[in-house]
Design an enzyme around this catalytic site. Structure first.
Site, PDB file in Angstrom:
ATOM      1  N   LYS A  85     -10.447   1.212  -3.708  1.00  0.00           N
ATOM      2  CA  LYS A  85      -9.226   1.707  -3.095  1.00  0.00           C
ATOM      3  C   LYS A  85      -8.063   0.802  -3.497  1.00  0.00           C
ATOM      4  CE  LYS A  85      -7.415   0.797   0.667  1.00  0.00           C
ATOM      5  NZ  LYS A  85      -6.428  -0.273   0.351  1.00  0.00           N
ATOM      6  N   THR A 101      -3.675  -4.053  -1.198  1.00  0.00           N
ATOM      7  CA  THR A 101      -5.046  -4.435  -0.897  1.00  0.00           C
ATOM      8  C   THR A 101      -5.953  -3.616  -1.787  1.00  0.00           C
ATOM      9  OG1 THR A 101      -4.774  -5.175   1.355  1.00  0.00           O
ATOM     10  CG2 THR A 101      -6.915  -4.337   0.768  1.00  0.00           C
ATOM     11  N   GLU A 105       1.422   3.998  -5.368  1.00  0.00           N
ATOM     12  CA  GLU A 105       2.344   4.683  -4.455  1.00  0.00           C
ATOM     13  C   GLU A 105       3.539   5.254  -5.216  1.00  0.00           C
ATOM     14  OE1 GLU A 105       3.013   1.633  -1.632  1.00  0.00           O
ATOM     15  OE2 GLU A 105       1.233   2.121  -0.476  1.00  0.00           O
ATOM     16  N   ASN A 146       7.013   3.008   1.242  1.00  0.00           N
ATOM     17  CA  ASN A 146       6.943   1.647   1.758  1.00  0.00           C
ATOM     18  C   ASN A 146       7.995   1.345   2.811  1.00  0.00           C
ATOM     19  OD1 ASN A 146       4.681   0.189   0.522  1.00  0.00           O
ATOM     20  ND2 ASN A 146       5.618   1.031  -1.325  1.00  0.00           N
TER      21      ASN A 146
END
Lengths: 405, 405
Positions: free
Chosen positions: B179, B190, B276, B400
């Site tokens: 992930k 992460t 993202e 974000n």
């Protein structure tokens, strides 16, 4: 959009330093995009330039000419950076210098060229030369504000600062202008600064003070001393005030140096306030560091984090992102349980986690402001350093995704 | 939004490695946010972890437990990173390990905990523990795809890879999931990775091969080895295939190591593709460098430049921004007139400026694609290194700026 009031102090003339502004129509017809500055004979000139290996042709020429002759003219064009233009760029910049030299009777080497704008397009030399007579005819000492407008690119407002002090009944003036651009990673912006004073300062000392002032101003809004292809800052001392500053009078030296430092910091901060898409003006201050290096490593890691910058844009007191930056800044043997992080005066991190007394409302109140101080107290020594930055907004992306079109 | 087709290969079971998925309702009721993995007795386990000084509580515990006991269970929760949580975070992570240990009859130290999600919020331990019985009851070898979904946070799609090869008539399987998250500066994301194989590999060798594979995969989508507070990757070798790999058979070693490297690179690239707001998948490849260090310095300077990334988002072949990055990457004695820059196969920079044969149409054709290769040929040596990254879009900022709300 920019942060803080759109006001300029009066930009007082500097005796002997004349400025002419004209339109060469480089990008937009009618826009005054050429600034010519005249330096009187006998003046001292200092300069600091980009450390980018791909420095632009005008920067290469500036550095060469500075070592050969006393500069008498500075020529700035906007709309075209004359960078990444290979040998032809040097030929083009030289042609501009020659054209100024012909019209003013000085040597080619007495002309310093500056360019800012799009990288990699051929410099429209003929357009620039065609505007030189008008720029020369416009030369006068009261032209600072027009010059501040003349050197703008994606800036949304002109930037200038002025300092004065009195020594033995004589006024010493320092006046300067600057321009910036994209500020999320300011080492990619083109920053130009022009400062003149009527103090009399010998060249070597002037260079030393300019370099030191740059380190604490323009180099505190950039990373690792990295700079764009065109960054330049020039400091001229005309000597016309009759006040000689030779470093032997500590009080006078202090007056001059602190005025210069204030002026340079003001010019640098104005660039941040007008950063592309900026909605926040942020000081990242690291205190009680063991060295300047580690203080700046921590400060820049925070100041360049897209996650911190988008949180600032959202006015989100996301202290976890700040904490993660401190952790990855590469500080050896960092004591996680000793350090503290503050937003303005609100302690957000202590003992390795969220501060016990912290509430989200306190953090939100700070983040709602336009001017924010992120303060990291490392508890390792006595060094304190600040850098200045902005948030990362959707407007930043729009501006930079659309810039060439 | 992600780049490339949303397809996964079949994630084949690894004999002896069982996975259970359950819902603890940490952020959203009903979402399966807990993954429990069971390692058979006698297996070897290797791990690589974040270098962030502020590493999360579960990472601290993982490293400690790995040194004390043979791991038997991995417990992953999403929705909460248990990072920046001080002493309480360690207590909470330990409680989770204890709860798994009680239910399975192993020692606390045989349980490795992993958390990903928001930093700085207390871990909802009771919710996690309440879901453990369901996770345990779900344990089975065919659960890889459910696990790939279970470890997602802001990921828009599950990520998995599978490799098989035959040795002496026996099949060896390697299966893994990963992930990611924010990818503009992936050291802040992460990243979690879980890989299992039924080969038999002794722990020290397994650790060596995992570290080497990580260096060329997960560490090629991050900067300077910096990582987030929670990054972890675990490799388990169950030995159930009966194929022993001890490094003495070069052909067998090569088969296994190259399969592992392909699998890890695939998992890492999947994270970039799902970065993202990503609309482009970009390889930055530096060739003919004098050292790995300088190759990576140049590659990362380009890969992290917001100006390059916004140009990629705009499909703008703004080669000047790439050139400026090469110039400020800090390479000593760079020969500006020797190096070349390509977009895919189109030469855009040579002899210090725009390539003579280059046309804007050629550059535009490359930039219109979803997958782009930026290739810098330094002409200094024989080292070649690649990093992978994405563009910077307005969606990145939206994601974000809104993440915590």
């Amino acid at each position: 959009m920019a942060v803080g009031p759109d006001t300029l102090p009066e930009l007082k003339p500097v005796d002997g330093f004349r400025i002419g502004v004209a339109s060469a129509g480089i990008k937009k017809p009618g826009r005054r995009d050429i600034v010519l500055m005249e330096i009187p004979e006998g003046a001292s000139v200092a300069g600091v330039f980009t450390k980018n290996a791909f420095c632009a042709a005008p920067v290469t020429l500036c550095k060469k000419h500075l070592g050969m002759s006393a500069p008498r003219y500075l020529l700035v064009n906007t709309g075209n950076a004359n960078a990444g233009t290979g040998e032809q760029g040097l030929i083009d910049a030289t042609r501009c210098c020659d054209a100024v030299a012909e019209r003013t009777g000085v040597a080619r080497e007495a002309v310093l060229p500056f360019s800012t704008g799009v990288i990699g397009e051929p410099l429209p030399v003929d357009k620039i030369i065609a505007a030189l007579d008008a720029a020369k005819a416009d030369l006068n000492e009261a032209n600072w504000l027009n010059a501040a407008y003349g050197i703008m690119t994606t800036d949304t407002r002109p930037k200038g600062a002025c300092e004065q002090f009195i020594h033995n009944g004589r006024a010493v003036t320092l006046t300067g202008i600057s321009k910036g651009a994209g500020m999320i990673m300011p080492n990619m912006a083109t920053m130009l600064g022009y400062v003149a004073t009527d103090a009399a300062v010998e060249t070597q000392l002037l260079q030393q003070w300019l370099s030191a002032a740059t380190e604490q101003s323009f180099n505190r809004i950039t990373v690792d001393g990295d700079t764009s292809t065109n960054d330049s800052c020039v400091l001229v001392a005309t000597g016309r005030s009759g006040v000689q500053i030779d470093g032997k009078d500590p009080e006078l030296t202090e007056k001059f140096v602190s005025a210069l430092n204030r002026l340079m910091l003001s010019l640098a901060q104005a660039i941040v306030r007008d950063g592309e898409g900026a909605t926040k003006f942020v000081e990242v201050r690291v205190e009680e560091a063991a060295s300047v290096r580690e203080a700046l490593d921590v400060a820049y890691t925070i100041a360049h984090s897209p996650l911190v910058k988008t949180a600032l844009y959202a006015s989100d007191p996301n202290w976890g992102r700040i904490l993660a930056c401190v952790g990855r800044a590469g500080v050896e043997k960092l004591d996680l349980y000793a350090l503290e992080i503050y937003l303005n005066d609100v302690c957000i991190v202590e003992k390795g986690g969220r501060a016990a007394a912290y509430t989200e409302e306190q953090g939100q109140a700070v983040m709602n402001g336009e001017e924010i101080l992120i303060r990291v107290v490392l508890k390792r020594g006595e060094v304190r350093e600040s850098v200045w930055t902005t948030d990362l907004s959707t407007d930043y992306v729009h501006i930079n995704a659309d810039y060439r079109s």
